[in-house]
Design an enzyme around this catalytic site. Structure first.
Site, short mmCIF file in Angstrom:
data_model
loop_
_atom_site.label_atom_id
_atom_site.label_comp_id
_atom_site.label_asym_id
_atom_site.label_seq_id
_atom_site.Cartn_x
_atom_site.Cartn_y
_atom_site.Cartn_z
CE LYS A 115 31.35 -3.56 0.47
NZ LYS A 115 32.72 -3.98 0.21
CE LYS A 157 28.50 -7.38 -1.41
NZ LYS A 157 29.48 -7.26 -2.50
N GLY A 164 33.44 -7.75 5.90
CA GLY A 164 32.25 -8.58 5.99
C GLY A 164 31.15 -8.02 6.89
CG HIS A 207 36.85 -13.56 -2.97
ND1 HIS A 207 36.30 -12.44 -2.38
CD2 HIS A 207 38.13 -13.23 -3.27
CE1 HIS A 207 37.22 -11.48 -2.33
NE2 HIS A 207 38.35 -11.94 -2.85
NE ARG A 292 42.26 -3.19 2.83
CZ ARG A 292 42.07 -4.50 2.81
NH1 ARG A 292 43.11 -5.33 2.77
NH2 ARG A 292 40.87 -5.01 2.81
P1 ADP Z 1 41.89 -8.83 2.87
O1 ADP Z 1 40.70 -8.22 2.16
O2 ADP Z 1 43.15 -8.02 2.82
O3 ADP Z 1 42.11 -10.25 2.62
P2 ADP Z 1 40.16 -9.07 5.02
O4 ADP Z 1 39.13 -8.21 4.39
O5 ADP Z 1 39.89 -10.49 5.26
O6 ADP Z 1 41.56 -8.84 4.32
O7 ADP Z 1 40.57 -8.48 6.37
C1 ADP Z 1 41.21 -7.27 6.36
C2 ADP Z 1 40.66 -6.55 7.51
O8 ADP Z 1 40.96 -7.29 8.70
C3 ADP Z 1 41.29 -5.26 7.62
O9 ADP Z 1 40.43 -4.29 7.07
C4 ADP Z 1 41.43 -5.09 9.11
O10 ADP Z 1 40.34 -4.37 9.63
C5 ADP Z 1 41.37 -6.45 9.71
N1 ADP Z 1 42.63 -6.97 10.23
C6 ADP Z 1 43.03 -8.23 10.16
N2 ADP Z 1 44.19 -8.41 10.80
C7 ADP Z 1 44.55 -7.25 11.27
C8 ADP Z 1 45.68 -6.79 11.99
N3 ADP Z 1 46.69 -7.58 12.37
N4 ADP Z 1 45.72 -5.51 12.30
C9 ADP Z 1 44.74 -4.70 11.93
N5 ADP Z 1 43.68 -5.06 11.25
C10 ADP Z 1 43.56 -6.32 10.91
P1 ADP Z 2 34.00 -6.66 2.12
O1 ADP Z 2 34.23 -5.22 1.87
O2 ADP Z 2 33.40 -6.92 3.44
O3 ADP Z 2 35.20 -7.48 1.80
P2 ADP Z 2 32.86 -7.77 -0.32
O4 ADP Z 2 31.94 -7.05 -1.20
O5 ADP Z 2 34.25 -7.94 -0.79
O6 ADP Z 2 32.84 -7.06 1.10
O7 ADP Z 2 32.24 -9.19 0.03
C1 ADP Z 2 32.81 -10.06 0.97
C2 ADP Z 2 32.52 -11.50 0.60
O8 ADP Z 2 31.12 -11.76 0.50
C3 ADP Z 2 33.05 -11.90 -0.76
O9 ADP Z 2 34.39 -12.30 -0.65
C4 ADP Z 2 32.13 -13.02 -1.15
O10 ADP Z 2 32.50 -14.24 -0.56
C5 ADP Z 2 30.82 -12.61 -0.57
N1 ADP Z 2 30.00 -11.88 -1.55
C6 ADP Z 2 30.01 -10.55 -1.78
N2 ADP Z 2 29.13 -10.20 -2.70
C7 ADP Z 2 28.53 -11.34 -3.10
C8 ADP Z 2 27.48 -11.65 -4.02
N3 ADP Z 2 26.86 -10.69 -4.73
N4 ADP Z 2 27.10 -12.93 -4.15
C9 ADP Z 2 27.68 -13.90 -3.43
N5 ADP Z 2 28.66 -13.68 -2.54
C10 ADP Z 2 29.08 -12.41 -2.36
MG MG Z 3 36.12 -7.75 0.03
#
Ligand code: ADP
Ligand code: ADP
Ligand code: MG
Length: 653
Positions: A115, A157, A164, A207, A292
């Site tokens: 990140k 983060k 998350g 988001h 991905r």
């Molecule tokens: P996206 O960013 O694609 O919406 P999320 O970040 O909410 O998805 O969740 C994606 C993550 O959830 C993947 O990185 C994986 O680790 C996990 N995950 C969810 N469902 C599955 C599954 N059926 N098989 C493997 N990993 C999964």
């Molecule tokens: P991950 O790799 O776990 O998906 P992200 O950086 O995409 O991490 O953040 C996951 C979620 O956290 C976002 O979808 C959003 O809801 C919340 N989030 C991330 N960064 C911020 C921020 N700077 N302020 C408020 N919410 C945030």
């Molecule tokens: Mg994310």
């Protein structure tokens, strides 16, 4: 390309297999011991067992996957999402082995895997990033100074983060040290490194992400947005497109930023640029690129009529994109609900169990991406997502109505799910108006159960079903109705527990009619139709259909008026209360003890952290519920414990 190995499991494996079949490409599944009977294993043309259930021994093990690809003559590997999908070393390894990796080139994955590097790159490209700090100086003092400069609240983060994990909101300087330690520990455990970034926390954020797509000839486009603001634990629950806050001007600005981000990476496959949109200022900021296919990609497919997996395969083969940016026109509206095996009323903790019965209604515009079928076990090893429900309609209100209908008629029985929680979200007036932010779920009042008016119905259904079961299993006196007594009019009594609510049910059969009293409310009930796992009852003149399954004395009931409910027959469960006596802490589910934060003899206050537990890819901290001293400590760091294991006891003075 005529064969693809899918190095993933569950619904996404099934999804990819379907496109392979459609394109006349041989599909090869790999599976772990736990997944031997999973639907995706059967759906593939060939399937190879690659090892033990723990992901590190199977889906996360590059050697085993490459070996399976060689053994089956796979020309390409589709990694799905999660597992090795964003592992640049694995993508490179595929290249070296002469196997096509269906995803972007490894350098793009590597660049976005961090990140902090992603933020740096986006800053040079003029893509707005959240005000924050990234850098090599990871000392506590530097991170605290950064937070002070940014201004609270801030979000810590994990640089390597995803799903998350490793994130902490910090509201004041005084909380920084504890939060840094927690985020670092979680990151180290999940990703093998502890580097953090600090970002301004956007208090009322949404988001909004853009699907991007590139080919190997330098073309890059975006495929519109998806709004994924409804989250718990920073993980998406419902996604929709178009976003209710989007207008053409904003879409153009965000879409351009997404394409600029993709161009900077020479992006050549499917990806997603995530942004946080600040509702107060109207500004948007880059969050990250997921290199991905995304879990929620069907939402985009629904409004564009595209098959993103097919496009991924074609891009990986070197074919040019089949459409230009001008041709990208969304039609109608789509939303996706993620059905999880988790307990919304218990902090969204995942649950294990067996889906005894899984059936979905037929509704126009509904698409189901499911990892389960009737009989599938949800194991402790993987993500608790059971299925995705995607509804497309001409407009948002119609899609919401249809989704609510689906959630009321869906039967996913045998374990706890978030089905009724999803229903309450979809029917929530603020959600329907499009007024929500990333905290929406945190602020919902889950103490009121909207299904409560239907508890009696569910109890009656369970009761009649149980009565019939007994009737069937009696070998003698079949001509007498079950529950027959000498004093025929003596009613029978059962007690049910719906969560914490007790229901006293009395009934007696008079001719073909059951006279019920549920908590003294009278009902006239007759059994109209009975099948092994469903029944139709007439209750006070109205016919209702119920689907049912049961495990021991726990019943799971579906009906269109309440969606799903589970209840437990009380009398036969006297032990439960005494086990859960005050001061005793049990493992809520099979878990690993990550950290023991207390010692025997130590005194603790209610709210103090006791243990850090991990299961189904989530870390939870067990907090003290009372003041006292640790009298017994059975949990040891690193050990795996079964559900119900006594972790520790607190003696209260
Ligand atoms: P996206 O960013 O694609 O919406 P999320 O970040 O909410 O998805 O969740 C994606 C993550 O959830 C993947 O990185 C994986 O680790 C996990 N995950 C969810 N469902 C599955 C599954 N059926 N098989 C493997 N990993 C999964
Ligand atoms: P991950 O790799 O776990 O998906 P992200 O950086 O995409 O991490 O953040 C996951 C979620 O956290 C976002 O979808 C959003 O809801 C919340 N989030 C991330 N960064 C911020 C921020 N700077 N302020 C408020 N919410 C945030
Ligand atoms: Mg994310």
């Amino acid at each position: 390309m005529n064969s693809i190995l899918i190095s993933n499991r569950g619904e996404i494996a099934s999804r990819i297999i379907r496109t392979c079949r459609k394109m006349g490409i041989r599909s090869i599944a790999v599976f772990s011991e736990a997944d031997r009977r999973a639907p995706f294993v059967r759906e593939a043309d060939v399937a190879v067992c690659i090892g033990e259930s723990d992901p590190s021994a199977s889906y996360l093990n590059p050697d085993k996957i490459i070996a399976a690809a060689k053994q089956t003559g796979a020309q390409a590997i589709h990694p799905g999402y999660g597992f090795l999908s964003e592992n640049a070393a694995f993508a490179r390894r595929c290249q070296e082995e002469g196997i096509i990796f269906i995803g972007p080139h490894p350098e793009a994955i590597a660049a976005m895997g961090s990140k902090s590097r992603a933020r740096e790159l986006m800053q040079t490209q003029g893509v707005p990033v959240v005000p924050g700090y990234q850098g090599p100086d990871q000392s506590e003092a530097r991170l605290i100074r950064a937070a002070n400069e940014i201004g609270y609240p801030v979000l810590l983060k994990a640089t390597a983060g995803g799903g998350g994990k490793g994130m902490r909101i910090v509201h004041a300087e005084g909380e920084m040290k504890v939060a840094i330690a927690a985020a670092q520990r979680e990151s180290q455990r999940a990703f093998g490194e502890a580097e953090l970034i600090v970002e301004k926390y956007i208090v009322s954020g949404r988001h909004i992400e853009f699907q991007i797509f590139g080919d190997r000839r330098g073309n890059v486009i975006h495929l519109l947005e998806r709004e994924c603001t409804l989250q718990r634990r920073y993980q998406k629950v419902i996604e929709e497109s178009p976003s209710p806050v989007m207008d053409e001007a904003l879409r153009t600005r965000m879409g351009d930023a997404a394409v600029r981000a993709a161009q900077a990476l020479h992006y050549d496959n499917a990806g997603t640029v995530e942004f946080i949109y600040d509702q107060h200022s109207g500004e948007f900021y880059f969050l990250e690129v997921n290199t991905r296919l995304q879990v929620e990609h069907p939402v985009t497919e629904a409004i564009l009529g595209l098959d993103l997996v097919q496009m991924q395969i074609e891009s990986a083969q070197g074919k040019p994109l089949s459409l230009s940016q001008e041709e990208v026109r969304g039609r109608g509206y789509a939303l996706e609900c993620r059905l999880y095996a988790e307990d919304a009323r218990n902090d969204f903790l995942p649950v294990t169990g067996t889906v005894q019965r899984f059936s979905v209604p037929e509704v126009d515009g509904l698409r189901v991406e499911s990892a389960v079928e009737s009989g599938t076990e949800i194991s402790v090893y993987y993500d608790p997502m059971i299925a995705k429900l995607i509804v497309w309609a001409e407009d948002r209100a119609t899609a919401h109505r249809k989704m609510a209908y689906v959630l009321r008629h869906l039967a996913c029985l045998g374990t706890t799910t978030n089905q009724d929680f999803l229903l309450s979200l979809v029917e929530h007036p603020a959600f329907q108006r499009g007024e929500y932010d990333t905290h929406f779920i945190d602020h919902l009042d889950l103490s009121v159960d909207p299904r409560e008016p239907f508890y009696h119905q569910a109890a009656i259904a369970a009761c009649v079903h149980a009565w019939h079961q007994r009737q069937n299993s009696r070998t003698l006196l079949r001509s007498l109705p079950s529950g027959w007594r000498n004093s025929f009019y003596q009613p029978q009594e059962v007690q049910y527990l719906m969560g914490d609510t007790e229901l006293r049910v009395e009934y007696r059969l008079e001719g073909s009619v059951f006279q019920f009293q549920v908590e003294s409310v009278p009902y006239q009930v007759s059994l109209e139709e009975l099948q092994p796992e469903s029944l139709r009852l007439e209750i006070n003149g109205l016919h209702h259909r119920f689907q049912l399954s049961w495990v021991g004395d726990q019943y799971f009931v579906q009906n269109e008026s309440f969606g799903n409910l589970s209840l437990r027959e009380r009398s036969r469960f006297p032990a439960k209360v005494s086990i859960e006596s005050a001061g005793t802490y049990l493992a809520p589910m099979p878990s690993q003890v990550v950290k023991v934060l207390v010692k025997p003899g130590q005194s603790v206050q209610a709210g103090d952290p006791l243990l850090v537990m991990s299961s189904m890819k989530m870390e939870n901290t067990l907090l003290a519920k009372e003041n006292g001293t640790i009298s017994d400590l059975y949990a040891t760091e690193g050990s795996n414990v079964p559900a119900g294991f006594v972790l520790l006891k607190i003696h209260t003075p």
